[in-house]
Enzyme design. Sequence first.
Site, short mmCIF file in Angstrom:
data_model
loop_
_atom_site.label_atom_id
_atom_site.label_comp_id
_atom_site.label_asym_id
_atom_site.label_seq_id
_atom_site.Cartn_x
_atom_site.Cartn_y
_atom_site.Cartn_z
N PRO A 8 0.85 -1.41 -0.02
CA PRO A 8 -0.01 -0.08 -0.09
C PRO A 8 0.82 1.34 -0.18
CG PRO A 8 -0.87 -1.63 1.40
CD PRO A 8 0.24 -2.07 1.18
N ARG A 16 5.62 12.69 -2.99
CA ARG A 16 5.59 13.25 -1.71
C ARG A 16 6.84 12.67 -0.69
NH1 ARG A 16 0.10 12.04 0.07
NH2 ARG A 16 -0.46 11.27 -1.97
N TYR A 21 11.53 9.02 1.48
CA TYR A 21 11.39 7.82 0.41
C TYR A 21 12.25 8.22 -0.88
CZ TYR A 21 7.86 6.31 3.48
OH TYR A 21 6.87 6.02 4.58
N ASN A 73 8.00 -5.27 -0.13
CA ASN A 73 8.02 -4.18 0.81
C ASN A 73 6.54 -4.00 1.01
OD1 ASN A 73 7.62 -1.89 2.00
ND2 ASN A 73 9.19 -0.59 0.77
N HIS A 79 3.41 -3.64 9.80
CA HIS A 79 3.20 -3.37 11.15
C HIS A 79 1.94 -3.96 11.94
CE1 HIS A 79 6.38 -0.53 9.82
NE2 HIS A 79 5.28 0.32 9.26
N ASP A 86 0.96 -14.71 7.74
CA ASP A 86 0.30 -16.17 7.67
C ASP A 86 0.59 -16.60 6.20
OD1 ASP A 86 -0.44 -16.54 10.38
OD2 ASP A 86 -2.59 -16.30 9.83
N HIS A 99 12.48 -2.27 3.39
CA HIS A 99 11.87 -1.01 3.81
C HIS A 99 13.05 -0.01 3.04
CE1 HIS A 99 8.48 -2.60 5.93
NE2 HIS A 99 9.52 -3.52 6.51
N ILE A 100 12.18 0.96 2.42
CA ILE A 100 13.15 1.92 1.93
C ILE A 100 13.59 2.92 3.00
CG2 ILE A 100 13.29 4.06 0.26
CD1 ILE A 100 10.92 2.67 -1.20
N SER A 101 13.03 3.45 3.93
CA SER A 101 13.31 4.05 4.83
C SER A 101 13.82 3.13 6.16
CB SER A 101 12.14 5.09 5.40
OG SER A 101 10.93 4.23 5.99
N ARG A 110 6.16 2.05 13.75
CA ARG A 110 6.98 1.36 12.74
C ARG A 110 8.18 0.51 13.09
NH1 ARG A 110 5.13 4.45 8.23
NH2 ARG A 110 4.70 6.62 8.63
O1 CA2 Z 1 10.07 2.54 4.42
C1 CA2 Z 1 9.31 1.95 3.77
O2 CA2 Z 1 9.74 1.33 2.50
C2 CA2 Z 1 7.96 1.34 4.45
O3 CA2 Z 1 7.60 0.17 3.95
C3 CA2 Z 1 7.12 2.48 3.47
C4 CA2 Z 1 5.46 2.48 4.01
C5 CA2 Z 1 5.42 2.86 5.54
O4 CA2 Z 1 3.97 2.71 5.94
C6 CA2 Z 1 6.53 1.84 6.17
O5 CA2 Z 1 6.33 2.16 7.50
C7 CA2 Z 1 7.63 1.77 5.85
C8 CA2 Z 1 4.64 3.77 3.37
C9 CA2 Z 1 4.51 3.52 1.85
C10 CA2 Z 1 4.99 4.96 1.01
O6 CA2 Z 1 4.21 5.78 1.33
C11 CA2 Z 1 4.17 7.21 0.67
C12 CA2 Z 1 3.37 8.12 1.01
C13 CA2 Z 1 3.33 9.32 0.21
C14 CA2 Z 1 4.50 9.56 -0.65
C15 CA2 Z 1 5.33 8.49 -1.03
C16 CA2 Z 1 5.30 7.17 -0.17
#
Ligand code: CA2
Length: 142
Positions: A8, A16, A21, A73, A79, A86, A99-101, A110
């Site tokens: 998602p 953004r 990211y 990812n 979380h 499962d 995870h990118i971050s 997180r």
């Molecule tokens: O760091 C990651 O890759 C995450 O999996 C990215 C998820 C976040 O919920 C995880 O905690 C860490 C979020 C997806 C990216 O969401 C965005 C929202 C707005 C703009 C760009 C990316």
Amino acid sequence: MILVLNGPNLNLLGTREPEVYGRETLGDLETLCEAWGSELGVSVTCRQSNYEGQLLEWIHEAGGAGFTGIVINPGALTHYSYALRDAIAGQPLPVVEVHISNVDAREAFRHTSVTAAVCRGKISGLGLLGYRLAMEFLTEGR
Ligand code: CA2
């Protein structure tokens, strides 16, 4: 044959929060994964969904479809999704969580991953390079 799954909101990459990211889009990431696959001599299929059930079905089908490993990812599903946990636990392929971050340097929610324990390993905070490192692990020793 590696399956790269993004969960998602990852379709929003590059639009953004570039400080978190990066500036690359999902399309850029998928192009990179395909190029890295060519270098590593493995074919790569990239998929993204904002729907938990769709991700579960792709995971269920992966072994039968001939994939040999999965890079995932799971986005925020990481979380809290026991259904995703499962699904990963119930199939035989090696899975690497990316995870990118750096999730451990961010909000407390997180810091929990309900999926990492059923993956072979987890890479966090290394940007898009994490996907490549996961692919290298999954192709090592072939
Ligand atoms: O760091 C990651 O890759 C995450 O999996 C990215 C998820 C976040 O919920 C995880 O905690 C860490 C979020 C997806 C990216 O969401 C965005 C929202 C707005 C703009 C760009 C990316």
